[in-house]
Design a protein around this motif. Structure first.
Motif, PDB file in Angstrom:
ATOM      1  N   ALA A  63      19.961  -5.968   0.846  1.00 14.02           N
ATOM      2  CA  ALA A  63      20.190  -4.682   1.520  1.00 14.02           C
ATOM      3  C   ALA A  63      20.570  -4.917   2.980  1.00 14.02           C
ATOM      4  CB  ALA A  63      18.910  -3.854   1.456  1.00 14.02           C
ATOM      5  N   LYS A  64      21.397  -4.029   3.515  1.00 10.16           N
ATOM      6  CA  LYS A  64      21.769  -4.151   4.933  1.00 10.16           C
ATOM      7  C   LYS A  64      20.562  -3.901   5.820  1.00 10.16           C
ATOM      8  CE  LYS A  64      26.623  -3.233   5.641  1.00 10.16           C
ATOM      9  NZ  LYS A  64      27.596  -2.158   5.753  1.00 10.16           N
ATOM     10  N   HIS A  65      19.840  -2.854   5.493  1.00 13.15           N
ATOM     11  CA  HIS A  65      18.617  -2.526   6.231  1.00 13.15           C
ATOM     12  C   HIS A  65      17.521  -2.323   5.207  1.00 13.15           C
ATOM     13  CE1 HIS A  65      21.681  -1.280   8.998  1.00 13.15           C
ATOM     14  NE2 HIS A  65      21.986  -0.245   8.248  1.00 13.15           N
ATOM     15  N   HIS A  66      16.332  -2.540   5.653  1.00 12.82           N
ATOM     16  CA  HIS A  66      15.213  -2.143   4.796  1.00 12.82           C
ATOM     17  C   HIS A  66      14.017  -1.794   5.668  1.00 12.82           C
ATOM     18  CE1 HIS A  66      12.903  -5.917   5.233  1.00 12.82           C
ATOM     19  NE2 HIS A  66      14.067  -6.525   5.199  1.00 12.82           N
ATOM     20  N   SER A  67      13.120  -1.017   5.087  1.00 12.19           N
ATOM     21  CA  SER A  67      11.932  -0.615   5.856  1.00 12.19           C
ATOM     22  C   SER A  67      10.969  -1.795   5.937  1.00 12.19           C
ATOM     23  CB  SER A  67      11.274   0.594   5.193  1.00 12.19           C
ATOM     24  OG  SER A  67      11.048   0.324   3.824  1.00 12.19           O
ATOM     25  N   LEU A  68      10.004  -1.666   6.801  1.00  5.07           N
ATOM     26  CA  LEU A  68       9.093  -2.780   7.095  1.00  5.07           C
ATOM     27  C   LEU A  68       7.634  -2.329   7.001  1.00  5.07           C
ATOM     28  CD1 LEU A  68      10.939  -4.121  10.236  1.00  5.07           C
ATOM     29  CD2 LEU A  68      10.712  -5.303   8.052  1.00  5.07           C
ATOM     30  N   PRO A  69       6.711  -3.287   6.913  1.00  7.27           N
ATOM     31  CA  PRO A  69       5.297  -2.910   7.009  1.00  7.27           C
ATOM     32  C   PRO A  69       5.025  -2.201   8.343  1.00  7.27           C
ATOM     33  CG  PRO A  69       5.520  -5.189   6.297  1.00  7.27           C
ATOM     34  CD  PRO A  69       6.878  -4.735   6.703  1.00  7.27           C
ATOM     35  N   PRO A  70       4.157  -1.261   8.433  1.00  3.98           N
ATOM     36  CA  PRO A  70       3.219  -0.871   7.384  1.00  3.98           C
ATOM     37  C   PRO A  70       3.751   0.117   6.360  1.00  3.98           C
ATOM     38  CG  PRO A  70       2.766   0.369   9.378  1.00  3.98           C
ATOM     39  CD  PRO A  70       3.902  -0.567   9.711  1.00  3.98           C
ATOM     40  N   VAL A  71       5.001   0.628   6.526  1.00  8.80           N
ATOM     41  CA  VAL A  71       5.393   1.759   5.670  1.00  8.80           C
ATOM     42  C   VAL A  71       6.243   1.351   4.467  1.00  8.80           C
ATOM     43  CG1 VAL A  71       5.257   3.424   7.567  1.00  8.80           C
ATOM     44  CG2 VAL A  71       7.430   2.271   7.092  1.00  8.80           C
ATOM     45  N   SER A  72       6.724   0.107   4.440  1.00  8.69           N
ATOM     46  CA  SER A  72       7.598  -0.329   3.337  1.00  8.69           C
ATOM     47  C   SER A  72       6.767  -0.602   2.088  1.00  8.69           C
ATOM     48  CB  SER A  72       8.294  -1.627   3.742  1.00  8.69           C
ATOM     49  OG  SER A  72       7.315  -2.622   3.978  1.00  8.69           O
ATOM     50  N   LEU A  73       7.457  -0.880   0.988  1.00 10.98           N
ATOM     51  CA  LEU A  73       6.707  -1.182  -0.239  1.00 10.98           C
ATOM     52  C   LEU A  73       5.942  -2.502  -0.109  1.00 10.98           C
ATOM     53  CD1 LEU A  73       8.865   0.071  -3.236  1.00 10.98           C
ATOM     54  CD2 LEU A  73       6.519   0.704  -2.666  1.00 10.98           C
ATOM     55  N   GLN A  74       6.584  -3.515   0.494  1.00 11.92           N
ATOM     56  CA  GLN A  74       5.806  -4.743   0.715  1.00 11.92           C
ATOM     57  C   GLN A  74       4.639  -4.455   1.651  1.00 11.92           C
ATOM     58  OE1 GLN A  74       8.348  -8.035   1.881  1.00 11.92           O
ATOM     59  NE2 GLN A  74       8.568  -8.690  -0.248  1.00 11.92           N
ATOM     60  N   GLY A  75       4.874  -3.568   2.588  1.00 14.82           N
ATOM     61  CA  GLY A  75       3.794  -3.175   3.512  1.00 14.82           C
ATOM     62  C   GLY A  75       2.609  -2.577   2.759  1.00 14.82           C
ATOM     63  N   GLN A  76       2.899  -1.847   1.667  1.00 17.10           N
ATOM     64  CA  GLN A  76       1.803  -1.257   0.877  1.00 17.10           C
ATOM     65  C   GLN A  76       0.986  -2.367   0.221  1.00 17.10           C
ATOM     66  OE1 GLN A  76       1.510   2.082   1.437  1.00 17.10           O
ATOM     67  NE2 GLN A  76       3.253   1.449   2.661  1.00 17.10           N
ATOM     68  N   LEU A  77       1.721  -3.372  -0.299  1.00 18.99           N
ATOM     69  CA  LEU A  77       1.003  -4.487  -0.938  1.00 18.99           C
ATOM     70  C   LEU A  77       0.160  -5.240   0.091  1.00 18.99           C
ATOM     71  CD1 LEU A  77       3.600  -5.969  -3.438  1.00 18.99           C
ATOM     72  CD2 LEU A  77       1.726  -4.386  -3.865  1.00 18.99           C
ATOM     73  N   LEU A  78       0.641  -5.239   1.316  1.00 14.64           N
ATOM     74  CA  LEU A  78      -0.128  -5.942   2.350  1.00 14.64           C
ATOM     75  C   LEU A  78      -1.360  -5.137   2.777  1.00 14.64           C
ATOM     76  CD1 LEU A  78       2.784  -7.532   4.419  1.00 14.64           C
ATOM     77  CD2 LEU A  78       1.388  -8.578   2.629  1.00 14.64           C
ATOM     78  N   TRP A  79      -1.299  -3.810   2.647  1.00 14.19           N
ATOM     79  CA  TRP A  79      -2.522  -3.015   2.878  1.00 14.19           C
ATOM     80  C   TRP A  79      -3.577  -3.396   1.846  1.00 14.19           C
ATOM     81  CZ3 TRP A  79      -3.878  -0.779   7.068  1.00 14.19           C
ATOM     82  CH2 TRP A  79      -2.921  -0.233   7.929  1.00 14.19           C
ATOM     83  N   ARG A  80      -3.108  -3.553   0.632  1.00 17.02           N
ATOM     84  CA  ARG A  80      -4.013  -3.950  -0.460  1.00 17.02           C
ATOM     85  C   ARG A  80      -4.676  -5.280  -0.101  1.00 17.02           C
ATOM     86  NH1 ARG A  80      -3.328  -7.026  -5.270  1.00 17.02           N
ATOM     87  NH2 ARG A  80      -4.213  -6.076  -7.139  1.00 17.02           N
ATOM     88  N   GLU A  81      -3.838  -6.172   0.356  1.00 14.96           N
ATOM     89  CA  GLU A  81      -4.295  -7.507   0.706  1.00 14.96           C
ATOM     90  C   GLU A  81      -5.266  -7.459   1.896  1.00 14.96           C
ATOM     91  OE1 GLU A  81      -2.764  -9.141  -1.623  1.00 14.96           O
ATOM     92  OE2 GLU A  81      -3.471 -11.113  -1.053  1.00 14.96           O
ATOM     93  N   PHE A  82      -4.940  -6.579   2.830  1.00 14.11           N
ATOM     94  CA  PHE A  82      -5.783  -6.416   4.014  1.00 14.11           C
ATOM     95  C   PHE A  82      -7.205  -5.997   3.600  1.00 14.11           C
ATOM     96  CE2 PHE A  82      -7.388  -3.227   7.178  1.00 14.11           C
ATOM     97  CZ  PHE A  82      -7.692  -4.120   8.198  1.00 14.11           C
ATOM     98  N   PHE A  83      -7.280  -4.964   2.748  1.00  8.94           N
ATOM     99  CA  PHE A  83      -8.611  -4.497   2.345  1.00  8.94           C
ATOM    100  C   PHE A  83      -9.344  -5.557   1.521  1.00  8.94           C
ATOM    101  CE2 PHE A  83      -6.701  -0.179   3.116  1.00  8.94           C
ATOM    102  CZ  PHE A  83      -7.503   0.111   4.211  1.00  8.94           C
ATOM    103  N   TYR A  84      -8.613  -6.308   0.704  1.00  9.72           N
ATOM    104  CA  TYR A  84      -9.260  -7.386  -0.051  1.00  9.72           C
ATOM    105  C   TYR A  84      -9.865  -8.415   0.892  1.00  9.72           C
ATOM    106  CZ  TYR A  84      -7.549  -6.011  -4.663  1.00  9.72           C
ATOM    107  OH  TYR A  84      -7.332  -5.348  -5.833  1.00  9.72           O
ATOM    108  N   THR A  85      -9.115  -8.745   1.923  1.00 13.11           N
ATOM    109  CA  THR A  85      -9.589  -9.775   2.844  1.00 13.11           C
ATOM    110  C   THR A  85     -10.837  -9.295   3.576  1.00 13.11           C
ATOM    111  OG1 THR A  85      -7.296 -10.402   3.147  1.00 13.11           O
ATOM    112  CG2 THR A  85      -8.857 -11.298   4.718  1.00 13.11           C
TER     113      THR A  85
END
Ligand code: FAD
Length: 563
Positions: free
Chosen positions: A311-333
């Motif tokens: 993609a030319k542009h894409h959204s980023l954490p915290p609001v992107s889809l990968q960012g959502q997975l990283l929230w999951r990871e954050f709470f696990y940690t």
């Protein structure tokens, strides 16, 4: 060594990217894929409602089907896990037990009990991380032994770690179907010699077919009938209205593929722009599948990386889809290293708040009788389907706690745990602390209005009409506050407030003003605790779309998104 292995499924109910199962297959001459249904254990460590039971049984059924297609089967053992496991280990002469490493204290305790049993009976135990992107222990090590308590610090640690491990290969029929072993059980001990002697006679000339040292034998398929996946009726689980979410890896992968075909949507996904009251999920709706491990988060993460790369542009954490997975990871940690993470008392990061105890009000909230249609529609969707949008969770969680009822987040967490298909020890508690401003979230003066919040994205009230049909004939101007309609208008709508639908249980303006004062006082008194998880950029509802970060799918990508 070639083991006789029990692979114990707990979560990880899948055949794709399952590192522990793959390691089990690769180290075994015979493999028993086992799920122990220990209802006493389950109900003693979690609240689990009918919809979640259905989802779990469907997921097991799907796993059973997939294993059968590979020439193996799933063996569901019922009863107390320790004696049941012990008996079967002895019966099947097991030398190894493999299981996913899990985060929850009760699963950690189960693993240590199994290790103790291993020492007693002389079998080995192998456990690998498969439920999260990272091994949280590595994150803790890099952060000096304690968890990073803000998302920003967490991303910084990830930037040192690099990207998660790539998914492992899928299991195939090849892994289980070894003609040699099935036809010649004796070959287990002198396999090499037999292979050499018999290969010409059997016409086996393909190298891959001969390299059976990496394949493993399925259990005796006759066992499958004795140890079948039970039906809900076998467990006396009521057949309530079934959720539109069907459990299982097959369904999870289908949903994943469906979402990933819309690459533009994936690349530009911005969580705050998704709609809490759309009639179909406006986010991926994959959480139930991640929750029991029907879907691998690493698979999803890398599929997203590939789309971002194109993609030319894409959204980023915290609001992107990968960012959502990283929230999951954050709470696990954080959960993995915080004592009493699912409780207020004894939890060092959580504000100690004198919440009210009010069983009657809690019951009204849980059973969708608050008198606020937006709140009640959400709780009805939760009850009927087992899933609600993230912002809908915000609305009802704020209402129960700091917004209106001033009831403990632990009570709300238990209700969610019972009803959500995606209920998760770490994520549920982490988000409840967030919403109640007990930890992580500090803009506590922002209180959601139970009337205006939903109106913004659904002024016609279609969502309310769907989940609260008793209100469906009110015109849009009354649908969020039907008590303001005149008696005549209520009659015309066929719904008398106070009779067919309750009056609002509180005066929102009054109680929220009062609660705000209480919260201010708590925070003044407990500033040090409040500071622990404070980071002003930690609001995932903040829109952040940057440009030009799409090219890199290799190491260092997490570092880039920090810029
Ligand atoms: P998407 O937006 O499509 O996100 C993709 C995935 O990222 C999700 O499937 C989930 O695994 C992860 N994710 C998204 N948001 C969050 C978040 N805020 N925290 C951690 N991980 C996230 N989620 C659970 O999985 N289990 C829970 O028990 C749970 N309890 C919650 C309780 C409250 C009070 C709140 C406010 C949120 C809770 N969430 C929970 C987080 C979030 O609401 C859900 O993960 C999300 O709505 C699931 O829908 P989705 O799969 O469409 O998410």
């Amino acid at each position: 060594m070639s083991h006789r292995t029990v692979h114990l499924f707990r979560k990880g109910l899948r055949l794709h990217d399952n590192p522990t199962l793959l390691a089990a297959v690769e180290s075994s001459q015979i493999l028993y894929p086992v799920y122990i249904l220990d209802r006493e254990f389950v109900t003693s460590v979690m609240h689990i409602g009918a919809l979640r039971w259905h989802f779990l049984l469907q997921s097991l059924q799907d796993l059973q089907k997939s294993l059968c297609q590979l020439g193996s089967c799933l063996l569901v053992l019922q009863g107390e896990y320790e004696p049941v496991l012990k008996a079967h280990i002895q019966k099947w002469n097991i030398t190894q037990v493999t299981l996913d490493a899990e985060m929850e204290p009760f699963y950690k305790e189960m693993e240590s009990n199994i290790r103790r049993l291993g020492e007693e009976l002389g079998f080995e135990v192998l456990s690998l991380v498969g439920h999260s992107l990272y091994d949280t222990k590595r994150i803790l090590e890099l952060n000096g032994g304690s968890p990073p308590l803000t998302y920003k610090k967490f991303l910084h640690i990830l930037s040192l770690l690099g990207d998660p491990e790539v998914p492992v290969r899928n299991l195939t029929a090849e892994d289980f179907q070894d003609k040699w072993f099935t036809c010649f059980p004796a070959a287990l001990c002198c396999a090499r010699a037999l292979r050499a002697a018999l290969a010409p006679a059997l016409g086996v000339c393909n190298r891959a077919e001969l390299s059976f040292s990496r394949r493993c034998r399925p259990p005796d398929l006759g066992l499958a009938e004795c140890y079948r996946v039970p039906l809900p009726v076998d467990l006396n689980i009521p057949l309530e209205s079934l959720s539109p979410w069907k459990g299982g890896e097959t369904e999870g992968l289908q949903r994943l593929e469906q979402h990933l075909t819309d690459q533009g949507w994936v690349a530009h996904f911005t969580k705050p722009k998704t709609i809490p009251n759309s009639l179909l999920p406006s986010t991926t709706g994959l959480s139930p599948y991640f929750s029991v491990g029907c879907l691998s988060v690493r698979t999803f993460f890398y599929r997203l990386s590939n789309i971002y790369a194109q993609a030319k542009h894409h959204s980023l954490p915290p609001v992107s889809l990968q960012g959502q997975l990283l929230w999951r990871e954050f709470f696990y940690t954080v959960a993995s290293a915080t004592p009493n993470f699912t409780r207020m008392v004894g939890n060092p990061i959580c504000l100690q708040i004198p919440w009210y105890e009010d069983a009657e009000k809690l019951h009204k909230w849980k059973t969708a009788q608050t008198g606020f249609p937006w709140i009640d529609a959400i709780m009805t969707q939760l009850q009927q389907e087992g899933w609600i949008h993230h912002l809908a969770r915000h609305a009802v969680a704020c209402f129960l706690t700091r917004g209106d009822l001033w009831i403990s987040w632990e009570e709300g967490m238990k209700v969610f745990e019972e009803m959500l298909l995606d209920a998760d020890y770490s994520i549920n508690a982490g988000n409840w602390m967030w919403l109640s401003a007990s930890a992580f979230f500090h803009q506590y003066t922002r209180i959601f209005c139970p009337v205006r919040f939903g109106k913004r994205t659904d002024p016609e009230g279609k969502y309310i009409r769907k989940y609260l049909p008793i209100l469906k004939n009110f015109p849009p101007k009354y649908i969020y506050e039907p008590w303001t309609a005149s008696e005549e208008e209520q009659k015309q709508a066929g719904c008398i407030i106070g009779q067919d639908y309750p009056f609002p249980m509180v005066n929102h303006k009054e109680v929220s003003d009062h609660n705000l004062q209480l919260m201010k006082q708590v925070r003044e008194e407990q500033q040090r605790t409040a500071q622990l998880t404070r980071d002003d950029t930690d609001d995932p509802m903040e829109t952040k779309v940057k440009r030009g970060h799409s090219e890199d799918v290799s190491k260092g990508k997490v570092a880039k998104v920090m810029e």
